[in-house]
Design a protein around this motif. Sequence first.
Motif: not given
Length: 511
Positions: A223-230
């Motif tokens: 994901g965009t900041t390494g959280t895998q939110a998407s």
Amino acid sequence: MAGNADQQKILELQQELQKLQKLQAQGNPFDTYQTSLTTRYCSVEMSTLFSQRSRHSTWRKLWLGLAESEKALGLEAITEQALDEMRAHLVVTDSDFEVARIEEKKRRHDVMAHVHAFGVVAPAAAGIIHVGSTSCFVTDNAELILMRDALDLLLKRLAKVIRNLSAFAMEWKGEPTLAYTHLQPAQLITVGKRAAQWVQDLMIDLENIEQVRNGLKFRGAQGTTGTQASFLEIFQGDSSKCDKLNELLCEKFGFPGCYDVSTQTYTRKVDLVVANAVAGLGATAQKICGDIRHLAAWKEIEEPFEASQIGSSAMAYKRNPMRSERVYSLARELMSKPASFANTLSDQWAERTLDDSAIRRIDIPETFLLAEAILLGLDNISNGLVVYPKRIQARVLEELPFMITESIIMKMVAHGASRQDTHEEIRVLSHQAGSVVKNEGKPNDLVSRIQRTEFFKPIWSQLDGMLRPELYIGRSVEIVEKYCGAGSPVEKKLAPYMKYIAETATAELNV
């Protein structure tokens, strides 16, 4: 008539200009800057690995791998038709690059330009390419793949150089030669013993590069900041599927796992660790080639020199060590790379800044291209070293009278003399003999001085038998055999590389 001639001349000049512009448009190598690493010093294999086609085709493989994995985990929007079209267009063509070029000019974003170009040739997949990802999914993962493959190539080339030099060490394990400390003659070693030291340094490089290669992990889909939110949203809050997605990606691309924590990128510490290991090879290469350059100046050992090779445009007699000088020069540049990677790491504010992008496009390929150019040079040099035993022996004999002084002291002590008194007598005579050599240009006469000095009468009869170089090489032969011979650490370490070594010809250099 003159006017017609002028018009004809103008027409010819216009035609020549058009030809030149056409050549420039086609990327004629003589009209645009070309790096000497790819045009002169490196293999096609390494140059191709870091080519634009290789990089962007790797992006397409990553997009396909992501889509396949997402479909396997239940993302119904991804159809088999979409996957089939992606599989059919994994290699970026010239026309694909043109589509991407036009799109990037409009969008100012290279990843989205290539997403668009991929969608043009795989229209059924156009809506699902890159789904859930940020740009670093393809850029960072591709760089890890390319670095891993480049490390594999370097390791094989390094193993071949080690094999060359270990065989050389064994061949010359018993040839006495002058050793140097402070670049002044010291106790004797052998030609093979010096080469074994070079081998040991290269072995350390091999182990370090193996370690960083085997320690490489994947960025994966973070994901965009390494959280895998998407991806958590795609999989409707199922964290286990986020983990499974990365497991599938690692399996597809041959990595043991993903880095445990990512920001928008994998940590740039990885690049620094890799660069440090690879740049260590540069230091070793410079040390080896520095030794060879000195040995060539003393006319003891030379790098290969072809029958029609010219050493100097003015001094026809010269046999310059140009191969060693080239390696030495390239090593200087390679050794500078870790500082750049360290600066890139330290400037990655918070979760990422884009000032890492432009410099890494230069630093990563150049690090590996430089290292390979160095290894190709070392392969060529180490497989054709020329030794001049008579010259080596003559230089040994010039210094041997000084070399035996320690043994003379020991023998005098055995006859009851004082060590301190003997040392002083030897010191005085040695300086006298050295003065004759330096100030009068005459041979070293230390032994004859000792033979005329009454103090040393107890060992006069033994002096002639002491002037045998092989008596003063210590355990040089044994050291070489234990380290480079049958069953040695070198033999064991090179075992996995022997098939490559046996099948690969010595590198030819563009000189």
